[in-house]
Design an enzyme around this catalytic site. Structure first.
Site, PDB file in Angstrom:
ATOM      1  N   HIS A   1      -0.758  -2.536  -4.614  1.00 10.38           N
ATOM      2  CA  HIS A   1      -0.137  -3.329  -5.676  1.00 10.38           C
ATOM      3  C   HIS A   1      -0.057  -2.610  -7.028  1.00 10.38           C
ATOM      4  O   HIS A   1      -0.322  -3.192  -8.078  1.00 10.38           O
ATOM      5  CB  HIS A   1      -0.862  -4.668  -5.838  1.00 10.38           C
ATOM      6  CG  HIS A   1      -0.778  -5.542  -4.603  1.00 10.38           C
ATOM      7  ND1 HIS A   1       0.268  -5.481  -3.713  1.00 10.38           N
ATOM      8  CD2 HIS A   1      -1.621  -6.499  -4.112  1.00 10.38           C
ATOM      9  CE1 HIS A   1       0.071  -6.358  -2.737  1.00 10.38           C
ATOM     10  NE2 HIS A   1      -1.069  -6.984  -2.947  1.00 10.38           N
TER      11      HIS A   1
ATOM     12  N   GLU B   1       5.350 -12.472   0.343  1.00  6.13           N
ATOM     13  CA  GLU B   1       5.655 -11.418  -0.631  1.00  6.13           C
ATOM     14  C   GLU B   1       6.891 -10.663  -0.150  1.00  6.13           C
ATOM     15  O   GLU B   1       6.798  -9.836   0.751  1.00  6.13           O
ATOM     16  CB  GLU B   1       4.458 -10.467  -0.764  1.00  6.13           C
ATOM     17  CG  GLU B   1       3.175 -11.165  -1.172  1.00  6.13           C
ATOM     18  CD  GLU B   1       1.938 -10.385  -0.730  1.00  6.13           C
ATOM     19  OE1 GLU B   1       1.821  -9.199  -1.057  1.00  6.13           O
ATOM     20  OE2 GLU B   1       1.095 -10.962  -0.029  1.00  6.13           O
TER      21      GLU B   1
ATOM     22  N   ASP C   1      -1.783 -10.428   7.901  1.00  2.00           N
ATOM     23  CA  ASP C   1      -1.599  -9.638   6.683  1.00  2.00           C
ATOM     24  C   ASP C   1      -0.655  -8.484   7.042  1.00  2.00           C
ATOM     25  O   ASP C   1      -1.071  -7.335   7.095  1.00  2.00           O
ATOM     26  CB  ASP C   1      -2.968  -9.123   6.184  1.00  2.00           C
ATOM     27  CG  ASP C   1      -2.888  -8.468   4.808  1.00  2.00           C
ATOM     28  OD1 ASP C   1      -1.788  -8.434   4.228  1.00  2.00           O
ATOM     29  OD2 ASP C   1      -3.932  -7.991   4.318  1.00  2.00           O
TER      30      ASP C   1
ATOM     31  N   ARG D   1       0.794  -1.247   0.000  1.00  2.00           N
ATOM     32  CA  ARG D   1       0.000   0.000   0.000  1.00  2.00           C
ATOM     33  C   ARG D   1       0.820   1.288   0.000  1.00  2.00           C
ATOM     34  O   ARG D   1       1.903   1.338   0.570  1.00  2.00           O
ATOM     35  CB  ARG D   1      -0.936   0.001   1.211  1.00  2.00           C
ATOM     36  CG  ARG D   1      -1.991  -1.091   1.079  1.00  2.00           C
ATOM     37  CD  ARG D   1      -2.803  -1.283   2.347  1.00  2.00           C
ATOM     38  NE  ARG D   1      -3.877  -2.255   2.091  1.00  2.00           N
ATOM     39  CZ  ARG D   1      -3.699  -3.585   2.087  1.00  2.00           C
ATOM     40  NH1 ARG D   1      -2.505  -4.096   2.331  1.00  2.00           N
ATOM     41  NH2 ARG D   1      -4.702  -4.403   1.820  1.00  2.00           N
TER      42      ARG D   1
ATOM     43  N   HIS E   1       3.268 -12.517  -5.950  1.00  2.00           N
ATOM     44  CA  HIS E   1       2.102 -12.709  -5.094  1.00  2.00           C
ATOM     45  C   HIS E   1       1.563 -14.142  -5.172  1.00  2.00           C
ATOM     46  O   HIS E   1       0.352 -14.350  -5.266  1.00  2.00           O
ATOM     47  CB  HIS E   1       1.016 -11.687  -5.479  1.00  2.00           C
ATOM     48  CG  HIS E   1       0.104 -11.304  -4.379  1.00  2.00           C
ATOM     49  ND1 HIS E   1      -0.795 -12.166  -3.810  1.00  2.00           N
ATOM     50  CD2 HIS E   1      -0.053 -10.135  -3.716  1.00  2.00           C
ATOM     51  CE1 HIS E   1      -1.478 -11.539  -2.865  1.00  2.00           C
ATOM     52  NE2 HIS E   1      -1.035 -10.301  -2.790  1.00  2.00           N
TER      53      HIS E   1
HETATM   54  C1  BGC Z   1      -2.320  -7.565   0.893  1.00  2.00           C
HETATM   55  C2  BGC Z   1      -3.719  -7.929   1.281  1.00  2.00           C
HETATM   56  C3  BGC Z   1      -4.539  -8.030   0.041  1.00  2.00           C
HETATM   57  C4  BGC Z   1      -3.919  -9.038  -0.887  1.00  2.00           C
HETATM   58  C5  BGC Z   1      -4.579  -8.960  -2.252  1.00  2.00           C
HETATM   59  C6  BGC Z   1      -1.783  -8.656   0.072  1.00  2.00           C
HETATM   60  O1  BGC Z   1      -0.496  -8.344  -0.324  1.00  2.00           O
HETATM   61  O2  BGC Z   1      -1.496  -7.286   2.001  1.00  2.00           O
HETATM   62  O3  BGC Z   1      -4.268  -6.987   2.169  1.00  2.00           O
HETATM   63  O4  BGC Z   1      -5.867  -8.337   0.289  1.00  2.00           O
HETATM   64  O5  BGC Z   1      -2.586  -8.756  -1.098  1.00  2.00           O
HETATM   65  O6  BGC Z   1      -5.324  -9.963  -2.575  1.00  2.00           O
END
Ligand code: BGC
Length: 382
Positions: free
Chosen positions: A132, A347, A282, A107, A206
């Site tokens: 992202h 990630e 998360d 973010r 991801h």
């Molecule tokens: C984020 C999650 C998000 C996901 C996307 C992760 O990298 O931290 O909050 O929902 O990616 O699907």
């Protein structure tokens, strides 16, 4: 004498045969993977070794589409979530299964940042924040692919040139991502990027792993160790507060092997921010390896199948996400559904919102400099 010579000659030719079998054991091939809704052909590259490991990468989003890994009995299963066709990826734009994430992983608060006194606004696609790389990030681009060769590895290099201003980010960004596989069951991802104007970037992959097999249920019994003494706590919109907080005494303590399910339901405000209803992980862990790719950064073991994943990376952080937004409605490969907590991600990244956080390692890239990252996923199965 004659007999000895023959025997060693035999031994030598056996050795040669084994060596060439090993070389031949690493193979790559590519095939068509359908066409996007606007008519772009997508290709799939498949890398194989002689131990039953197989990785498929598609030119849509630089996605790791499937990863076959043998279990303790030698039975290979696909351990990453994904779709059988390009339509699946296009119809589910917010899950990022297996995708190459860019320009900015995780973010950016309010989608705003400044560089050299100039303000930039990138799209907000996650509540008030940018996630992202915005709504049309690298995960939704068609990459060029070329088979890559290196001694002991078989690979594919993906290339994407992101024009100046794409998704609001400055600079033309030339990005290369190479996936390679070797005979040690290591899947390596190398990133390289250059820019023609000062910019920020934070690339990652991801992949959603389930070591018992994608679509086989949740991962709560899989056991993780994350070599990180601190993490970056977040506010309710998952933007870091700027603090590096100790994991000790919190559910974020994975310094010793701990099942994902052990503390996932804990009554801890951070878990509520990550998943308000049932809890979930998360967060960005601050790796004690500090970018040393030779040191183990994290590992996960599935007691049932025996599959074991070890993570090595040059990145300082890792976002460990337990698929908190999966809810069994997404139908993946072979018609399998992916339940809540049906996978975990690792990630590797710089810390989220780094462009707005003076205490975090910089994500700035200047012209003339080269961004590089190496991340390696090593599998075993005892
Ligand atoms: C984020 C999650 C998000 C996901 C996307 C992760 O990298 O931290 O909050 O929902 O990616 O699907």
């Amino acid at each position: 004498m004659h007999r000895t010579l023959t025997l060693s000659g035999l031994r030598l030719s056996l050795m040669i045969a084994t060596l060439s079998a090993h070389a031949a054991g690493l193979t790559s091939e590519h095939s068509a993977f359908g066409t996007t809704s606007d008519g772009a052909p997508i290709e799939k590259y498949t890398l194989r070794n002689s131990h039953g490991m197989q990785a498929s990468i598609i030119t849509w989003g630089g996605v790791l589409q499937s990863l076959m890994v043998p279990d303790k009995n030698g039975k290979a299963d696909d351990v990453v979530l994904g779709f059988d066709d390009i339509q699946g990826y296009q119809a589910n734009p917010t899950v990022y299964f297996g995708a190459t994430i860019g320009r900015f992983g995780n973010r950016i608060a309010g989608g705003k940042f400044s560089l050299d006194g100039k303000q930039y606004q990138v799209p907000t696609n996650d509540g008030p924040n940018s996630l992202h790389g915005g709504s049309q990030g690298f995960d939704k681009r068609v990459w060029k692919a070329e088979a890559s060769k290196e001694k002991g590895w078989v690979g594919v290099t993906l290339t994407y040139t992101s024009p100046d201003g794409e998704m609001g980010f400055p600079g033309t960004l030339e990005t290369h991502v190479t996936y390679s596989l070797n005979e040690k069951n290591e899947l390596r991802i190398q990133y390289r990027a250059t820019t023609d104007k000062p910019t920020v970037l934070n690339l990652t992959n991801h992949s959603y792993f389930n070591l018992a097999g994608a679509g086989s249920g949740d991962v709560l019994k899989q056991v993780a160790t994350v070599y990180a003494s601190t993490y970056t706590p977040v506010n309710s919109t998952l933007i870091p507060t700027g603090e590096l907080a100790p994991v000790a005494g919190t559910p974020m303590d994975f310094l010793h092997p701990t099942a994902f399910g052990k503390n996932i339901h804990a009554d801890h405000p951070q878990l509520k921010f990550a998943e308000p209803k049932q809890g979930g992980f998360d967060f960005n862990w601050v790796l004690d390896t500090k970018g040393n790719v030779g040191k183990l950064a994290a590992e996960v073991r599935d007691p049932q199948s025996g599959r074991h994943l070890q993570l090595y990376t040059t990145e300082p952080g890792v976002q460990l996400y337990t698929g908190n937004f999966l809810d069994g409605t997404v139908k993946g490969k072979a018609g399998k559904v992916y339940p809540h907590w049906g996978a975990f991600t690792l990630e590797t990244q710089h810390y989220p919102d780094a462009p707005n956080q003076p205490n975090f390692l910089s994500t700035r890239l200047d012209p003339g400099k080269v961004y590089t990252q190496t991340t390696l996923f090593k599998f075993s199965n005892k």
